[in-house]
Write a protein that holds these residues in place. Structure first.
Motif, PDB file in Angstrom:
ATOM      1  N   ALA A 151      43.301  47.042  42.679  1.00 43.20           N
ATOM      2  CA  ALA A 151      42.408  46.978  41.521  1.00 43.20           C
ATOM      3  C   ALA A 151      42.878  47.908  40.410  1.00 43.20           C
ATOM      4  O   ALA A 151      42.704  47.616  39.220  1.00 43.20           O
ATOM      5  CB  ALA A 151      40.981  47.328  41.931  1.00 43.20           C
ATOM      6  N   LEU A 152      43.477  49.026  40.803  1.00 52.24           N
ATOM      7  CA  LEU A 152      43.996  49.968  39.814  1.00 52.24           C
ATOM      8  C   LEU A 152      45.050  49.291  38.947  1.00 52.24           C
ATOM      9  O   LEU A 152      45.042  49.405  37.715  1.00 52.24           O
ATOM     10  CB  LEU A 152      44.570  51.180  40.533  1.00 52.24           C
ATOM     11  CG  LEU A 152      45.060  52.381  39.721  1.00 52.24           C
ATOM     12  CD1 LEU A 152      44.967  53.634  40.567  1.00 52.24           C
ATOM     13  CD2 LEU A 152      46.492  52.196  39.249  1.00 52.24           C
ATOM     14  N   LEU A 153      45.966  48.554  39.567  1.00 45.29           N
ATOM     15  CA  LEU A 153      47.040  47.893  38.824  1.00 45.29           C
ATOM     16  C   LEU A 153      46.545  46.646  38.113  1.00 45.29           C
ATOM     17  O   LEU A 153      47.004  46.326  37.013  1.00 45.29           O
ATOM     18  CB  LEU A 153      48.189  47.542  39.769  1.00 45.29           C
ATOM     19  CG  LEU A 153      48.879  48.730  40.443  1.00 45.29           C
ATOM     20  CD1 LEU A 153      50.021  48.242  41.324  1.00 45.29           C
ATOM     21  CD2 LEU A 153      49.402  49.715  39.404  1.00 45.29           C
ATOM     22  N   ALA A 154      45.601  45.926  38.738  1.00 46.79           N
ATOM     23  CA  ALA A 154      45.075  44.711  38.115  1.00 46.79           C
ATOM     24  C   ALA A 154      44.315  45.028  36.833  1.00 46.79           C
ATOM     25  O   ALA A 154      44.133  44.156  35.982  1.00 46.79           O
ATOM     26  CB  ALA A 154      44.165  43.981  39.096  1.00 46.79           C
ATOM     27  N   HIS A 155      43.892  46.271  36.684  1.00 54.27           N
ATOM     28  CA  HIS A 155      43.157  46.692  35.489  1.00 54.27           C
ATOM     29  C   HIS A 155      44.089  46.917  34.297  1.00 54.27           C
ATOM     30  O   HIS A 155      43.624  47.099  33.176  1.00 54.27           O
ATOM     31  CB  HIS A 155      42.395  47.992  35.790  1.00 54.27           C
ATOM     32  CG  HIS A 155      41.464  48.427  34.709  1.00 54.27           C
ATOM     33  ND1 HIS A 155      40.299  47.754  34.420  1.00 54.27           N
ATOM     34  CD2 HIS A 155      41.519  49.453  33.832  1.00 54.27           C
ATOM     35  CE1 HIS A 155      39.675  48.358  33.424  1.00 54.27           C
ATOM     36  NE2 HIS A 155      40.401  49.393  33.040  1.00 54.27           N
ATOM     37  N   ILE A 156      45.403  46.885  34.529  1.00 57.57           N
ATOM     38  CA  ILE A 156      46.373  47.185  33.476  1.00 57.57           C
ATOM     39  C   ILE A 156      46.922  45.881  32.900  1.00 57.57           C
ATOM     40  O   ILE A 156      47.662  45.161  33.579  1.00 57.57           O
ATOM     41  CB  ILE A 156      47.534  48.037  34.029  1.00 57.57           C
ATOM     42  CG1 ILE A 156      46.997  49.348  34.615  1.00 57.57           C
ATOM     43  CG2 ILE A 156      48.561  48.306  32.941  1.00 57.57           C
ATOM     44  CD1 ILE A 156      48.043  50.159  35.363  1.00 57.57           C
ATOM     45  N   PRO A 157      46.560  45.532  31.651  1.00 54.61           N
ATOM     46  CA  PRO A 157      47.103  44.303  31.054  1.00 54.61           C
ATOM     47  C   PRO A 157      48.627  44.352  31.010  1.00 54.61           C
ATOM     48  O   PRO A 157      49.227  45.364  30.668  1.00 54.61           O
ATOM     49  CB  PRO A 157      46.509  44.314  29.638  1.00 54.61           C
ATOM     50  CG  PRO A 157      45.301  45.193  29.728  1.00 54.61           C
ATOM     51  CD  PRO A 157      45.653  46.244  30.740  1.00 54.61           C
ATOM     52  N   GLY A 158      49.238  43.231  31.365  1.00 54.14           N
ATOM     53  CA  GLY A 158      50.689  43.141  31.342  1.00 54.14           C
ATOM     54  C   GLY A 158      51.323  43.171  32.718  1.00 54.14           C
ATOM     55  O   GLY A 158      52.472  42.765  32.879  1.00 54.14           O
ATOM     56  N   LEU A 159      50.593  43.676  33.716  1.00 53.79           N
ATOM     57  CA  LEU A 159      51.108  43.695  35.084  1.00 53.79           C
ATOM     58  C   LEU A 159      50.584  42.490  35.853  1.00 53.79           C
ATOM     59  O   LEU A 159      49.410  42.118  35.724  1.00 53.79           O
ATOM     60  CB  LEU A 159      50.685  44.966  35.818  1.00 53.79           C
ATOM     61  CG  LEU A 159      51.326  46.286  35.402  1.00 53.79           C
ATOM     62  CD1 LEU A 159      50.852  47.406  36.321  1.00 53.79           C
ATOM     63  CD2 LEU A 159      52.843  46.197  35.407  1.00 53.79           C
ATOM     64  N   THR A 160      51.439  41.904  36.663  1.00 51.96           N
ATOM     65  CA  THR A 160      51.046  40.852  37.594  1.00 51.96           C
ATOM     66  C   THR A 160      51.013  41.464  38.995  1.00 51.96           C
ATOM     67  O   THR A 160      51.920  42.215  39.366  1.00 51.96           O
ATOM     68  CB  THR A 160      52.039  39.683  37.543  1.00 51.96           C
ATOM     69  OG1 THR A 160      51.967  39.070  36.251  1.00 51.96           O
ATOM     70  CG2 THR A 160      51.751  38.644  38.609  1.00 51.96           C
ATOM     71  N   VAL A 161      49.956  41.156  39.747  1.00 53.03           N
ATOM     72  CA  VAL A 161      49.772  41.755  41.072  1.00 53.03           C
ATOM     73  C   VAL A 161      49.636  40.638  42.097  1.00 53.03           C
ATOM     74  O   VAL A 161      48.746  39.786  41.980  1.00 53.03           O
ATOM     75  CB  VAL A 161      48.523  42.661  41.113  1.00 53.03           C
ATOM     76  CG1 VAL A 161      48.386  43.310  42.481  1.00 53.03           C
ATOM     77  CG2 VAL A 161      48.597  43.723  40.019  1.00 53.03           C
ATOM     78  N   VAL A 162      50.515  40.632  43.100  1.00 51.01           N
ATOM     79  CA  VAL A 162      50.576  39.568  44.093  1.00 51.01           C
ATOM     80  C   VAL A 162      50.395  40.165  45.485  1.00 51.01           C
ATOM     81  O   VAL A 162      50.994  41.198  45.807  1.00 51.01           O
ATOM     82  CB  VAL A 162      51.926  38.818  44.012  1.00 51.01           C
ATOM     83  CG1 VAL A 162      52.048  37.781  45.115  1.00 51.01           C
ATOM     84  CG2 VAL A 162      52.083  38.161  42.640  1.00 51.01           C
ATOM     85  N   MET A 163      49.555  39.502  46.326  1.00 50.49           N
ATOM     86  CA  MET A 163      49.302  39.981  47.697  1.00 50.49           C
ATOM     87  C   MET A 163      49.227  38.781  48.643  1.00 50.49           C
ATOM     88  O   MET A 163      48.158  38.181  48.825  1.00 50.49           O
ATOM     89  CB  MET A 163      48.014  40.799  47.746  1.00 50.49           C
ATOM     90  CG  MET A 163      48.040  42.046  46.894  1.00 50.49           C
ATOM     91  SD  MET A 163      46.549  43.075  47.011  1.00 50.49           S
ATOM     92  CE  MET A 163      46.756  43.802  48.645  1.00 50.49           C
TER      93      MET A 163
END
Length: 673
Positions: free
Chosen positions: A479-491
């Protein structure tokens, strides 16, 4: 003027005479004068509110910028500082776009998205001024890595101030450049002050001492004598092109203005500025030129530069501001459409094998792909996932020191230089020690450059809880990284999706953080075809149902499916959705399911407050309110750090019992029962 503090390697003869040629002197003077007049006009425009935001000027430091960039060509790269106008101009950036950028206009170098502290044009080898002290140095390491891999003789110059030496990224960057023998010149403009503090109060070791500690050469130069700087830099650039390795240069200079425009400068020593103005870089060179009979050419330069500056300011004033509707442009690069592949049903392999296979396939297919990280080479990764790849792809699978910020910056710089780095962060918990390079560099550089920068990079990392790894090795921080526009987060949650999503991430034009659950490494599943690739940003329905929607991802997906299968025996038909990509979030798939089931449960291993489940619940209430027949329920870890004791960890973690209870709650939400 120039002293070489360590015994140099074999040095080609320096053609010092060339720097005394009248045309050369005139051009050096012209470049310095252009910087001086640009910044003088910027200062005046700032005072009349024509330039919004912060403004940091380098008036007085023109010789170091011009001299350091003098021998550079189109192959070469510079990284800069928050005081970077001079570096940009010295590397060839036009002042028309720069003035427009300072004013926030659409015709600006970065389309008004960057401003003074973030001017960049990667197409010209200008990888950016930077608002974070020292942050350009890891990016320079990445650009140097790309230059080394490309083997076309390119050199990177990383500008930094004396204050940046106190940053950890200075140590990490110089050390990694030394270990990898990269073609990087770390160029310190020592202007005597770190913001408001005297450099003498900030350090107990000199740059010369530090260079010796890294095993690289140190050179010092009078930063107010442009020909001295250019002569030294010409020599060093030629040697670095030939493979001499990284070096540190310290140029002694002085900034005439404060740390920022409006700085009261109460920290200045009385008469100090007046003394330095006696060594004005333009006057130092101008006196030599006049003595050589070049006074008329100096006046011609003045007239030409004044015209150039005047026209640039006029064009910037006349330019339009960006259209309001474009405020969200350039956050991410457009993705190539990837259709959903068929779900494999045959063969067997483990998740760990799918990772190795995906990396191997991309290394085979694309020579711009390389891997870097702690123990990924000879050690083959702490879990053996990259074992054998260093031997198979020499130079493209690289061990690094334990330097997370340098590793992330290497990815940023190499991506900007046209490569597709895949770097490893050994544990997800370590994101805090390198967050700047992801949050302020990778995620923002495309936006801040108005789309000029491309950041096709992947950060592979892993996490898990449930095996007493403790509070610093168990965190689910997506959630910390998903809150940053411009980053894609995959799990991913299955072996086949791990393979297909990792391949898609490496091919993607955006920075992707690929988060694996280490407890899934041994999980077995069907083996897909070699060309299997899974779209990023698209969830999948793992189990169709009609009574309740359960949304999850990563390892918790398996528990959700197990509970759904058990409840089916009671006639409870559960639809299970696997997000696969956390950001961008595919809420359309969730909403489609919610319209059918009217009930929603979200399950994840991360703590609940401000998490992914909270975001999904908020969207469900906003966009699916009229379809909800019960409150949205979240099943998450407790709101505390992960415990070490197995007894406490079991209570802390969400489990199948909690998932089942949540499903039953939304099916029968009557609070009176």
């Amino acid at each position: 003027m120039t002293t070489i503090e360590t015994a140099p390697k074999t040095t080609p003869a320096l053609d010092a005479h060339a720097l005394e040629h009248p045309d050369t002197l005139v051009e050096l003077y012209r470049r310095m004068r252009l910087i001086r007049q640009f910044e003088d006009r910027a200062s005046r425009l700032y005072k009349t509110n024509q330039i919004p935001g912060f403004l940091h000027l380098s008036i007085g430091q023109e010789a170091s910028a011009v001299g350091a960039c003098w021998p550079l060509d189109d192959r070469d790269v510079v990284t800069s500082t928050h005081r970077g106008h001079g570096h940009c101009i010295a590397k060839g950036l036009d002042v028309d776009g720069m003035f427009a950028e300072l004013m926030g206009k659409e015709t600006g170098t970065c389309k008004g998205r960057g401003g003074s502290m973030h001017i960049a044009d990667p197409r010209k080898g200008i990888f950016g001024a930077n608002g974070i002290v020292g942050a350009g140095m890891p990016i320079a390491v990445g650009a140097g890595t790309a230059a080394q891999l490309k083997a076309e003789g390119a050199v990177v110059v990383a500008f930094f101030g004396d204050g940046a030496v106190a940053q950890g990224v200075f140590h990490e960057s110089v050390n990694l450049a030394a270990v990898w023998d990269l073609p990087v010149i770390f160029f310190c403009e020592n202007n005597g002050y770190a913001e408001f503090s005297s450099a003498a109060d900030q350090h107990r070791a000199t740059l010369k001492d530090r260079a010796a500690g890294y095993g690289i050469e140190f050179h010092s130069v009078d930063g107010n004598d442009v020909t001295a700087v250019a002569a030294l830099q010409t020599e060093l650039v030629e040697r670095v092109r030939a493979g001499a390795g990284p070096m540190i240069v310290e140029a002694a200079t002085y900034r005439w203005h404060g740390h920022y425009e409006g700085d009261p400068q109460s920290y200045r020593v009385e008469d100090e500025l007046a003394e330095w103005k006696l060594r004005d870089p333009l006057e130092v060179l101008g006196a030599r030129m006049r003595a050589a009979g070049l006074a008329e050419r100096i006046e011609a330069v003045h007239a030409d530069v004044d015209d150039t500056i005047g026209q640039a300011v006029r064009l910037a004033n006349e330019a339009e501001y960006p259209v309001a509707e474009t405020a969200g442009d350039y956050v991410i690069s457009e993705r190539t459409f990837i259709p959903e592949p068929p779900v494999p049903t045959e063969g067997v392999w483990k998740t760990m094998h799918s990772i190795t296979a995906a990396l191997t396939r991309e290394l085979d297919d694309d020579p711009s792909v390389f891997l870097a990280g702690i123990d990924v080479g000879e050690g083959g990764n702490v879990f053996g996932l990259t074992r054998g790849l260093a031997e198979k792809y020499p130079g493209r699978v690289r061990d690094t020191p334990i330097s997370e910020s340098a590793i992330m910056g290497t990815a940023v710089g190499a991506a900007m230089a046209g490569y597709k780095p895949v770097v490893e962060l050994m544990y997800f918990d370590f994101i805090g020690v390198c967050l700047d390079q992801l949050m302020n560099q990778a995620a923002k550089l495309r936006f801040m450059t108005g789309g000029a920068a491309s950041l096709p990079m992947v950060v592979r990392t892993q996490f898990a809880a449930g095996k007493s790894s403790g509070s610093q090795h168990s965190q689910s921080l997506e959630a910390l990284l998903a809150h940053i526009p411009g980053l894609t987060v995959v799990m991913p949650s299955t072996p086949s999706d791990t393979y297909g999503l990792l391949r898609a991430a490496i091919q993607d034009p955006n920075p992707v953080v690929f988060i694996e659950n280490r407890l899934l490494y041994g999980m077995k599943g069907p083996k897909p075809a070699d060309d299997h690739i899974v779209p990023i940003g698209k969830a999948i329905v793992r189990r169709p149902g009609a009574d309740v929607t359960v949304v999850s991802y990563s390892a918790m997906m398996q528990g959700c499916l197990a509970v759904a299968d058990r409840l089916a025996a009671e006639g409870i038909d559960t639809e299970v959705i696997d997000l696969r990509t956390i950001s961008p979030l595919d809420f359309d798939t969730i909403l489609t399911s919610l319209k059918k089931t009217n009930r929603l449960v979200v399950v994840h291993q991360a703590v609940g407050e401000f998490g992914v489940g909270a975001e999904i619940a908020a969207k469900a209430v906003r966009e699916g309110f009229w379809y909800l027949d019960a409150p949205v329920v979240r099943v998450t870890a407790a709101q505390s750090p992960a415990p070490y004791s197995p007894v406490l960890e079991k209570v802390w973690l969400p489990d199948e019992e909690a998932i089942e209870a949540a499903i039953r709650e939304v099916l029968d939400p009557d609070p009176s029962k």
